[in-house]
Motif scaffolding. Structure first.
Motif, PDB file in Angstrom:
ATOM      1  N   PHE A 189      -1.746  -3.379  -8.065  1.00  0.00           N
ATOM      2  CA  PHE A 189      -1.053  -2.467  -7.159  1.00  0.00           C
ATOM      3  C   PHE A 189       0.057  -3.250  -6.467  1.00  0.00           C
ATOM      4  O   PHE A 189      -0.156  -4.379  -6.030  1.00  0.00           O
ATOM      5  CB  PHE A 189      -2.010  -1.898  -6.106  1.00  0.00           C
ATOM      6  N   VAL A 190       1.228  -2.641  -6.371  1.00  0.00           N
ATOM      7  CA  VAL A 190       2.376  -3.266  -5.714  1.00  0.00           C
ATOM      8  C   VAL A 190       2.914  -2.279  -4.678  1.00  0.00           C
ATOM      9  O   VAL A 190       2.890  -1.062  -4.894  1.00  0.00           O
ATOM     10  CB  VAL A 190       3.490  -3.617  -6.723  1.00  0.00           C
ATOM     11  N   LEU A 191       3.400  -2.788  -3.581  1.00  0.00           N
ATOM     12  CA  LEU A 191       3.989  -1.970  -2.520  1.00  0.00           C
ATOM     13  C   LEU A 191       2.976  -0.987  -1.930  1.00  0.00           C
ATOM     14  O   LEU A 191       3.207   0.222  -1.877  1.00  0.00           O
ATOM     15  CB  LEU A 191       5.218  -1.210  -3.020  1.00  0.00           C
ATOM     16  N   ASN A 192       1.852  -1.510  -1.492  1.00  0.00           N
ATOM     17  CA  ASN A 192       0.840  -0.690  -0.820  1.00  0.00           C
ATOM     18  C   ASN A 192       0.458   0.543  -1.630  1.00  0.00           C
ATOM     19  O   ASN A 192       0.473   1.659  -1.142  1.00  0.00           O
ATOM     20  CB  ASN A 192       1.315  -0.306   0.578  1.00  0.00           C
ATOM     21  N   GLU A 193       0.150   0.302  -2.879  1.00  0.00           N
ATOM     22  CA  GLU A 193      -0.360   1.299  -3.815  1.00  0.00           C
ATOM     23  C   GLU A 193       0.692   2.283  -4.311  1.00  0.00           C
ATOM     24  O   GLU A 193       0.381   3.230  -5.016  1.00  0.00           O
ATOM     25  CB  GLU A 193      -1.579   2.034  -3.241  1.00  0.00           C
TER      26      GLU A 193
END
Length: 192
Positions: A148-152
């Motif tokens: 996950f990237v950027l808070n999902e």
């Protein structure tokens, strides 16, 4: 003027390496005695081994540890691959930069036996002023282990020969969900 969102700086590329390079990387991974528990750094630069934060084994593939011509060839191919990915990424993303002053390679193995995972974190810090994070999938035979990237906002289950690229700085937090079955094998590449 560019109207880019943070998510525009996260790129996924398929078929980034040839099959021979992927096989060579897997061969290096399977050498006995390489993997060790991977830790995190605290604010003072001390290494911490806390399973609730990061539960993964890994090792760095460093130029000074190369002990054969075959590994030298693989290392040089990885430098070339990194250059090609950064070149492509920089062509697509304004102001992305092409920093390749230092390149680091770390093999990671997230095991389902240990529910391998890594909580939210970023890759750049004062001890490692990293610029790009590139994660190359080396296998597809696992369940869970989504990145996950950027808070999902962005999530991906990396497949073999698929790479995700994003800046290493504080704007790009990311995590790896627990692996539920199999082993998630990746090569993480950082540029400085």
């Amino acid at each position: 003027m560019h109207n880019l969102q943070l998510s525009d700086y996260v790129k996924i590329y398929n078929d980034v390496a040839n099959k021979a390079l992927i096989n060579s990387l897997l061969k290096i991974i399977y050498e006995k005695g390489k993997f060790k528990k991977a830790g995190t750094y605290d604010e003072n630069g001390n290494v911490l081994y806390e399973d609730e934060i990061r539960n993964v084994e890994g090792f760095f593939f460093q130029e000074e540890s190369i002990d054969s011509v075959a590994k030298r060839v693989v290392y040089n191919k990885l430098l070339e691959l990194t250059s090609n990915i950064v070149e492509k990424y920089s062509a697509e993303i304004p102001f992305a930069g092409k920093s390749l002053q230092k390149v680091s390679f770390q093999f990671l193995n997230y095991s389902s036996e240990n529910k391998g995972h890594y909580v939210w974190h970023t890759d750049a810090n004062t001890k490692a002023p990293r610029f790009h994070t590139i994660i190359l999938g080396l296998n597809s035979e696992y369940e869970g282990g989504e990145l996950f990237v950027l808070n999902e906002k962005i999530n991906i289950k990396l497949q073999v020969n698929q790479a995700i690229v994003f800046p290493s700085n504080f704007c790009f937090p990311h995590k790896v969900n627990p692996v539920l079955s199999g082993n998630r094998k990746v090569l993480v590449i950082w540029t400085e």
